[in-house]
Design an enzyme around this catalytic site. Structure first.
Site, PDB file in Angstrom:
ATOM      1  N   HIS A  29       7.610   8.394   4.033  1.00  0.00           N
ATOM      2  CA  HIS A  29       6.468   9.572   4.243  1.00  0.00           C
ATOM      3  C   HIS A  29       6.522  11.178   4.135  1.00  0.00           C
ATOM      4  CE1 HIS A  29       4.242   6.060   7.199  1.00  0.00           C
ATOM      5  NE2 HIS A  29       5.084   5.922   6.166  1.00  0.00           N
ATOM      6  N   GLU A  69      -0.018  -2.372   5.359  1.00  0.00           N
ATOM      7  CA  GLU A  69       0.681  -2.089   6.665  1.00  0.00           C
ATOM      8  C   GLU A  69       0.661  -1.026   6.483  1.00  0.00           C
ATOM      9  OE1 GLU A  69       4.183  -1.196   8.842  1.00  0.00           O
ATOM     10  OE2 GLU A  69       3.900  -0.279   7.092  1.00  0.00           O
ATOM     11  N   GLU A  70       0.202   0.083   5.982  1.00  0.00           N
ATOM     12  CA  GLU A  70       0.412   1.684   6.458  1.00  0.00           C
ATOM     13  C   GLU A  70      -0.602   1.777   7.775  1.00  0.00           C
ATOM     14  OE1 GLU A  70       2.223   3.697   6.051  1.00  0.00           O
ATOM     15  OE2 GLU A  70       4.041   2.845   4.077  1.00  0.00           O
ATOM     16  N   ASP A 103       0.719  -0.739  -0.031  1.00  0.00           N
ATOM     17  CA  ASP A 103       0.102  -0.209  -0.104  1.00  0.00           C
ATOM     18  C   ASP A 103       0.907   1.505  -0.155  1.00  0.00           C
ATOM     19  OD1 ASP A 103       0.918  -0.479   3.139  1.00  0.00           O
ATOM     20  OD2 ASP A 103      -0.683   0.321   3.626  1.00  0.00           O
TER      21      ASP A 103
END
Length: 412
Positions: A384, A142-143, A84
């Site tokens: 990020h 996962e995020e 993702d």
């Protein structure tokens, strides 16, 4: 003399072309998908696995993909990559930048899928060199923190062969050409905490007739900064961040509620419980002091457990990677405050190993201020960041690290 896992990995991946990995990666990077929306990415991965001879199951835990390649008697190895992207607007200026407005592979999961795909291809094409069962897992979300749990809830650990070892890796800032291994604790636990402060709404000209939740929430944010500085030992690694503050719609309206979103990182369960208790105490105390009409709501949401490598297995895989890339290419940076849900996938009692593949281009790393490793880390785009852009030179080595780890078990 029998070939080592490292020498076999080099042979097995010798047919991989860097241009093929780059084209595959750039396509994924152009088309990022948010958590549990990874339909295109999952379809691409599933198609490649089928073409390579894997028995493929899709829709595991929503959009998860599992490919199984049985190749005689032997160990069972799981390789995992997450798929993702993040709600981040890309500003890299790359020719292959995201084409989806406000969505970007800012954490490098496109890199992970590329590594996983080409490692799976190479191992399938070299079946004669190993025996056992290889399970390739494309994990969603996962995020968001729920992808691994969703796959487990959907029967991942029961529907597919039980592993003897599980391997995963993560792209990271740092000098390309190295691999970061840490035995034992490598990533921290994380908790997201949602707070709702209830006030009494009213007109901005008459605050005496209202109970302003914005002011109360602001006091909470400020007071929470004392938890780490005054309630936790300096020897304990803790990070507490207020990442969300939502309240009101108009400047002249005092809203009826304010919402905060916290992120907590810890490396010890007792410390985690102490900090969460302090958060609740402070929130309740500030709301009581402000005369809020109802108690606040404090909810612990998505959580990640700590990632703790099997020390013996990590030492073995680190040795494979040293042989692959050179004895000075593997280093231990120690436990990171970042978090992962990788370990959630692993059945109880099964050893696992997780490592980092630094991906900062040489020129960028050299230009970063500072002389020490820790100093330079703060000067390069990190996961990020809207500027995060792994160097393409790490694509082939990242596939080789997975292949080497798998062969270490499958050729034992």
């Amino acid at each position: 003399m029998a070939a080592t896992a490292a020498s076999l990995a080099l042979d097995v991946t010798s047919g991989l072309r860097a241009s093929d990995l780059e084209a595959y990666y750039q396509d994924l990077h152009r088309h990022p998908e948010l958590s549990f929306q990874e339909h295109r990415t999952a379809g691409i991965l599933a198609g490649r696995l089928r073409d390579a001879g894997y028995a493929v199951t899709t829709g595991v835990g929503g959009t998860g993909v599992v490919g199984v390649l049985e190749n005689g008697d032997g160990p069972v190895v799981w390789l995992r990559g997450d798929m993702d992207a993040l709600p981040v607007k890309e500003t890299t200026g790359l020719a292959y930048a995201s084409t989806v407005d406000g969505v970007m592979h800012a954490c490098g999961h496109d890199t992970h899928v590329t590594w996983l795909t080409f490692a799976a291809d190479a191992l399938a094409a070299a079946r004669e060199t190993w025996a056992g069962t290889l399970v390739v897992i494309g994990q969603p979300a996962e995020e968001a923190g729920g992808g691994a749990s969703a796959m487990v809830a959907d029967g991942l650990q029961e529907r597919f062969p039980r592993p003897d070892a599980v391997f995963g890796q993560h792209v990271a800032p740092g000098p390309a050409g190295f691999v970061a291994h840490t035995p034992g604790l490598i990533m921290s636990a994380a908790d997201n905490v949602e707070i709702v402060v209830h006030g009494v709404g009213g007109h901005g000209s008459r605050p005496e007739a209202a109970v302003d939740p914005v002011v109360t929430a602001a006091y909470i944010v400020t007071r929470l900064q004392t938890v780490v500085s005054r309630e936790v030992s300096a020897s304990d690694a803790v990070v507490l961040t207020t990442g969300q503050f939502h309240a009101g719609q108009r400047p002249n309206i005092i809203p009826a509620e304010a919402r905060l979103g916290l992120n907590l990182r810890t490396q010890d369960e007792a410390v985690r419980e102490r900090v969460l208790a302090a958060v609740r105490r402070i929130v309740e105390g500030e709301c009581l002091a402000a005369g809020c009409p109802a108690p606040p709501e404090v909810t612990v949401g998505a959580s990640f457990p700590a990632t703790v490598n099997d020390a013996a297995l990590d030492a073995e895989i680190a040795a494979v990677h040293r042989e692959l890339f050179g004895k000075d290419t593997v280093f231990d940076f120690g436990p990171a405050m970042g978090s992962e849900d990788f370990s959630v996938l692993v059945p109880a009692g099964v050893p696992y190993d997780f490592w980092f593949v630094p991906s900062t281009a040489h020129a960028t790393w050299q230009a970063a201020p500072g002389k020490e490793l820790a100093e330079k880390f703060t000067g390069v785009p990190a996961n990020h960041s809207p500027l995060f852009a792994p160097d393409l030179s790490v694509l082939l080595p990242g596939a080789q690290t997975l292949v080497g780890a798998a062969l270490h078990k499958l050729c034992a």
